[in-house]
Scaffold this active site. Structure first.
Site, PDB file in Angstrom:
ATOM      1  CE1 TYR A  61      24.595  74.045  82.136  1.00 47.39           C
ATOM      2  CE2 TYR A  61      26.743  72.957  82.113  1.00 47.39           C
ATOM      3  CZ  TYR A  61      25.823  73.819  81.530  1.00 47.39           C
ATOM      4  OH  TYR A  61      26.142  74.435  80.338  1.00 47.39           O
ATOM      5  NE  ARG A  64      27.017  68.189  80.254  1.00 43.78           N
ATOM      6  CZ  ARG A  64      27.731  69.225  79.797  1.00 43.78           C
ATOM      7  NH1 ARG A  64      27.174  70.439  79.754  1.00 43.78           N
ATOM      8  NH2 ARG A  64      28.972  69.057  79.396  1.00 43.78           N
ATOM      9  CG  HIS A 113      35.256  76.037  77.353  1.00 44.93           C
ATOM     10  ND1 HIS A 113      35.054  75.238  76.252  1.00 44.93           N
ATOM     11  CD2 HIS A 113      35.718  77.212  76.860  1.00 44.93           C
ATOM     12  CE1 HIS A 113      35.379  75.905  75.146  1.00 44.93           C
ATOM     13  NE2 HIS A 113      35.789  77.102  75.484  1.00 44.93           N
ATOM     14  CB  CYS A 121      27.486  82.607  95.045  1.00 46.51           C
ATOM     15  SG  CYS A 121      26.207  83.850  95.243  1.00 46.51           S
TER      16      CYS A 121
HETATM   17  N1  APR Z   1      38.183  59.997  69.216  1.00 44.92           N
HETATM   18  C1  APR Z   1      38.548  61.098  68.492  1.00 44.92           C
HETATM   19  N2  APR Z   1      37.683  62.082  68.127  1.00 44.92           N
HETATM   20  C2  APR Z   1      36.398  61.934  68.500  1.00 44.92           C
HETATM   21  C3  APR Z   1      35.932  60.805  69.236  1.00 44.92           C
HETATM   22  C4  APR Z   1      36.896  59.812  69.596  1.00 44.92           C
HETATM   23  N3  APR Z   1      36.571  58.741  70.308  1.00 44.92           N
HETATM   24  N4  APR Z   1      34.596  60.933  69.444  1.00 44.92           N
HETATM   25  C5  APR Z   1      34.239  62.126  68.869  1.00 44.92           C
HETATM   26  N5  APR Z   1      35.313  62.716  68.300  1.00 44.92           N
HETATM   27  C6  APR Z   1      35.376  64.029  67.645  1.00 44.92           C
HETATM   28  C7  APR Z   1      34.175  64.367  66.779  1.00 44.92           C
HETATM   29  O1  APR Z   1      34.392  63.918  65.442  1.00 44.92           O
HETATM   30  C8  APR Z   1      34.132  65.888  66.882  1.00 44.92           C
HETATM   31  O2  APR Z   1      34.916  66.500  65.851  1.00 44.92           O
HETATM   32  O3  APR Z   1      35.381  64.974  68.687  1.00 44.92           O
HETATM   33  C9  APR Z   1      34.793  66.185  68.239  1.00 44.92           C
HETATM   34  C10 APR Z   1      33.848  66.677  69.317  1.00 44.92           C
HETATM   35  O4  APR Z   1      33.403  67.935  68.921  1.00 44.92           O
HETATM   36  P1  APR Z   1      32.355  68.766  69.816  1.00 44.92           P
HETATM   37  O5  APR Z   1      31.292  67.888  70.270  1.00 44.92           O
HETATM   38  O6  APR Z   1      32.001  69.977  69.039  1.00 44.92           O
HETATM   39  O7  APR Z   1      33.199  69.136  71.122  1.00 44.92           O
HETATM   40  P2  APR Z   1      34.230  70.331  71.335  1.00 44.92           P
HETATM   41  O8  APR Z   1      35.029  70.593  70.103  1.00 44.92           O
HETATM   42  O9  APR Z   1      34.971  70.020  72.558  1.00 44.92           O
HETATM   43  O10 APR Z   1      33.245  71.560  71.611  1.00 44.92           O
HETATM   44  C11 APR Z   1      33.800  72.802  71.953  1.00 44.92           C
HETATM   45  O11 APR Z   1      31.642  73.695  72.450  1.00 44.92           O
HETATM   46  O12 APR Z   1      29.579  73.289  73.248  1.00 44.92           O
HETATM   47  C12 APR Z   1      30.747  73.911  73.536  1.00 44.92           C
HETATM   48  O13 APR Z   1      31.674  74.435  75.652  1.00 44.92           O
HETATM   49  C13 APR Z   1      31.409  73.368  74.793  1.00 44.92           C
HETATM   50  O14 APR Z   1      33.769  72.955  75.184  1.00 44.92           O
HETATM   51  C14 APR Z   1      32.725  72.772  74.268  1.00 44.92           C
HETATM   52  C15 APR Z   1      32.945  73.514  72.973  1.00 44.92           C
END
Ligand code: APR
Length: 260
Positions: A61, A64, A113, A121
């Site tokens: 983290y 990140r 989130h 802590c």
């Molecule tokens: N423009 C539009 N859409 C996009 C782009 C872009 N430039 N780049 C990626 N995407 C889309 C992908 O196609 C995908 O459907 O964004 C989505 C990202 O999905 P995830 O990676 O699953 O992210 P998210 O939906 O935010 O995940 C939800 O999962 O891992 C946990 O806590 C974490 O908040 C997160 C939660």
């Protein structure tokens, strides 16, 4: 959507995921190049993993956090902040922990989130800025401790943990009451967050999805843009602003067009 009902008072919710920050250079979680392709979330994003390997989880983290700190909001974040100028009641509900919406000027943001800019802590709950704990000079150093002896952890929501008190409830109320739901860059696979899309659709919201790929909830969208958020959103916001200006003009002409 009938033009008449679309005005600055229209209730809009913008629901975002990692995809909205992809063009800032931040990895998404799923799909091509997603974090979970390289890392097992169970060993990094759960309270159990932190209990087992606090240093490994903290270091991940911390790296990140540095990535987020050194990245900038993109055109999609800025377009959403711009839209708020035309719709003062607009609410951003994000799954992201990067605070890019706030950094690009969005004022009303709900973080489902948590965020990576603060740490707390694990014992007494004391919260501090992540920046004050980041020491990348000694990679052997253990994860930071609180004065009470507890371990500091990022203020994010890990799998299996409750969302921050009241935040989801506030988001659910807004989603079930909005007229327009903009769904940007989320795979719509993580609940309860993804449930906001279903809630808004069930309550008659016009759902607009911006995602380069289809998701399991794309069928709920009245309109889908299969393109990059940074390309689509500025164009959409310009179109909305133009339409509001035309409507205002038409209303004034209508009001003051002829003799009283
Ligand atoms: N423009 C539009 N859409 C996009 C782009 C872009 N430039 N780049 C990626 N995407 C889309 C992908 O196609 C995908 O459907 O964004 C989505 C990202 O999905 P995830 O990676 O699953 O992210 P998210 O939906 O935010 O995940 C939800 O999962 O891992 C946990 O806590 C974490 O908040 C997160 C939660």
């Amino acid at each position: 959507m009938p033009t008449a009902s679309f005005a600055p008072s229209t209730r809009i919710v913008v629901f975002t995921g990692a995809g909205v920050s992809a063009e800032s250079g931040l990895a998404t979680f799923r799909g091509v190049g997603g974090l979970w392709a390289d890392f097992d979330p169970v060993t990094l994003a759960t309270p159990e993993a932190f209990a087992r390997e606090p240093k490994r989880v903290w270091d991940w983290y911390a790296s990140r956090y540095v990535g987020v700190r050194d990245s900038e909001p993109n055109a999609a974040h800025r377009a959403i902040a711009r839209l708020e100028a035309s719709f003062p009641s607009l609410l951003v509900v994000t799954q992201n922990i990067d605070r890019m919406h706030q950094r690009s000027g969005s004022r009303r943001v709900l973080e489902l989130h948590g965020n990576i800019w603060t740490a707390r802590c694990n014992a007494c709950g004391r919260e501090v800025d992540m920046a004050s704990l980041i020491d990348l000079t000694d990679p052997t150093a253990d994860s930071p401790r609180c004065g009470c002896g507890g371990r500091m952890r990022p203020s994010v929501v890990w799998f299996g943990e409750r969302l921050p008190m009241g935040v989801f409830e506030e988001a659910a109320e807004a989603a079930s009451d909005c007229r327009l739901l903009l769904v940007v860059g989320t795979s719509a696979t993580v609940y309860p967050a993804a449930g906001l899309i279903e809630l808004a659709a069930q309550n008659g919201a016009f759902v607009v999805e911006v995602n380069r790929e289809a998701t399991p909830l794309s069928h709920l969208a009245d309109r889908s843009y299969r393109d990059l958020a940074g390309d689509v959103l500025p164009r959409l916001v310009t179109r909305i602003e133009r339409r509001l200006a035309e409507d205002r003009e038409a209303q004034l002409r209508d009001l003051f067009g002829d003799e009283p």
